[in-house]
Enzyme design. Structure first.
Site, PDB file in Angstrom:
ATOM      1  N   ASP A  65       0.830  -1.194   0.000  1.00  0.00           N
ATOM      2  CA  ASP A  65       0.000   0.000   0.000  1.00  0.00           C
ATOM      3  C   ASP A  65       0.869   1.251   0.000  1.00  0.00           C
ATOM      4  O   ASP A  65       2.109   1.169   0.040  1.00  0.00           O
ATOM      5  CB  ASP A  65      -0.939   0.008   1.212  1.00  0.00           C
ATOM      6  CG  ASP A  65      -0.208  -0.197   2.542  1.00  0.00           C
ATOM      7  OD1 ASP A  65       1.001   0.097   2.631  1.00  0.00           O
ATOM      8  OD2 ASP A  65      -0.843  -0.665   3.500  1.00  0.00           O
ATOM      9  N   ASN A 134      -7.504  -0.890  14.380  1.00  0.00           N
ATOM     10  CA  ASN A 134      -8.922  -1.013  14.030  1.00  0.00           C
ATOM     11  C   ASN A 134      -9.190  -2.212  13.122  1.00  0.00           C
ATOM     12  O   ASN A 134     -10.281  -2.353  12.580  1.00  0.00           O
ATOM     13  CB  ASN A 134      -9.436   0.272  13.384  1.00  0.00           C
ATOM     14  CG  ASN A 134      -8.751   0.586  12.065  1.00  0.00           C
ATOM     15  OD1 ASN A 134      -7.843  -0.132  11.637  1.00  0.00           O
ATOM     16  ND2 ASN A 134      -9.177   1.644  11.406  1.00  0.00           N
ATOM     17  N   HIS A 136      -7.560  -2.837  10.281  1.00  0.00           N
ATOM     18  CA  HIS A 136      -7.307  -2.652   8.850  1.00  0.00           C
ATOM     19  C   HIS A 136      -6.142  -3.529   8.392  1.00  0.00           C
ATOM     20  O   HIS A 136      -5.208  -3.790   9.134  1.00  0.00           O
ATOM     21  CB  HIS A 136      -7.098  -1.175   8.476  1.00  0.00           C
ATOM     22  CG  HIS A 136      -5.791  -0.578   8.850  1.00  0.00           C
ATOM     23  ND1 HIS A 136      -5.690   0.585   9.573  1.00  0.00           N
ATOM     24  CD2 HIS A 136      -4.506  -0.927   8.581  1.00  0.00           C
ATOM     25  CE1 HIS A 136      -4.425   0.918   9.734  1.00  0.00           C
ATOM     26  NE2 HIS A 136      -3.683  -0.003   9.145  1.00  0.00           N
ATOM     27  N   GLU A 141      -9.681  -0.178   5.091  1.00  0.00           N
ATOM     28  CA  GLU A 141     -10.228   0.280   6.356  1.00  0.00           C
ATOM     29  C   GLU A 141     -11.572  -0.396   6.657  1.00  0.00           C
ATOM     30  O   GLU A 141     -12.196  -0.992   5.772  1.00  0.00           O
ATOM     31  CB  GLU A 141     -10.424   1.802   6.299  1.00  0.00           C
ATOM     32  CG  GLU A 141      -9.127   2.604   6.147  1.00  0.00           C
ATOM     33  CD  GLU A 141      -8.346   2.741   7.442  1.00  0.00           C
ATOM     34  OE1 GLU A 141      -8.535   1.927   8.365  1.00  0.00           O
ATOM     35  OE2 GLU A 141      -7.524   3.674   7.524  1.00  0.00           O
TER      36      GLU A 141
END
Length: 238
Positions: A65, A134, A136, A141
């Site tokens: 990414d 979280n 991800h 996300e």
């Protein structure tokens, strides 16, 4: 999904390094997606130590990414971390790796370029990822569907805040470009590596919560060759 715990971060990093090198030795034409961040840095350094006789001339390494709008020269870029700790020390040529150009005026074409590369090489042999607090995976996300190939995402505030640690000064981050979770599900092997007490809660949710896009990492429950490799601290809730 297969879970393995290691006594500490160093033992985890050594195991991941051995896995990467064994894969390339066993299949010189392998196609790998590699993550950046703090967690894999030591694994890459250890892989360098054991890879001096490994032939990288036929493999393809793809960056997982990138922060949209951040150039490769930035110390906080995902590319910088993988290049400096793994690719450059091994003199891997630029013909054998690629990263998203997050400065491109046409990010859709960038996604299509990487999708085509993966397709043309017959899919991924390994997709190595970390995990966000979280849940991800890459910059996929919470809320993004599992059926995306490479795509652009809006960053969660938690990701923006945590991402600042990679930069020397406050840096505006709003979007990411990432290999999607459909590529992960289709990869021959997918691996999460996580270390430290702060990752314990999300690793616990990854393993024990129902599969949901609200916790992207639960996608690993759908992968028969999904590996969750953690140290004892990160694995304390599983």
């Amino acid at each position: 999904m297969n879970i393995k715990k290691f006594k500490d971060a160093e033992a985890l990093s050594l195991a991941v390094a051995k896995f990467i090198i064994a894969l390339i030795k066993g299949k010189p034409t392998a196609t790998l997606v590699l993550t950046s961040g703090d967690t894999p840095r030591r694994a890459y350094q250890l892989a360098v130590d054991m890879a001096q006789s490994v032939d990288f001339s036929k493999c393809m390494i793809i960056g997982l990414d990138e922060w949209v709008g951040i150039g490769p020269e930035s110390v906080g870029s995902c590319r910088y971390i993988v290049e400096e700790n793994f690719l450059k020390p091994l003199n891997v040529t630029k013909e054998n790796y690629t990263f998203f150009d997050s400065l491109s005026p046409d990010l859709t074409s960038e996604c299509q370029r990487v999708d085509k590369l993966i397709l043309d090489r017959g899919g991924l042999d390994l997709m190595l990822v970390g995990i966000g607090l979280n849940g991800h995976i890459g910059l996929n996300e919470p809320g993004y569907a599992f059926d995306h190939y490479c795509h652009v995402t809006d960053l969660a505030q938690m990701t923006i805040d945590v991402g600042q640690k990679y930069f020397e000064a406050a840096t505006p981050l709003t979007k990411g470009i990432t290999v999607g979770l459909k590529h992960l599900l289709e990869a021959k092997t997918a691996m999460i590596m996580a270390s430290g007490e702060k990752k314990a809660a999300i690793i616990g949710q990854t393993v024990n919560s129902p599969v949901s896009t609200e916790i992207p990492s639960t996608v690993f429950q759908l992968h028969k060759e999904g590996l969750i490799w953690v140290d004892e601290l990160a694995g304390s809730m599983i």
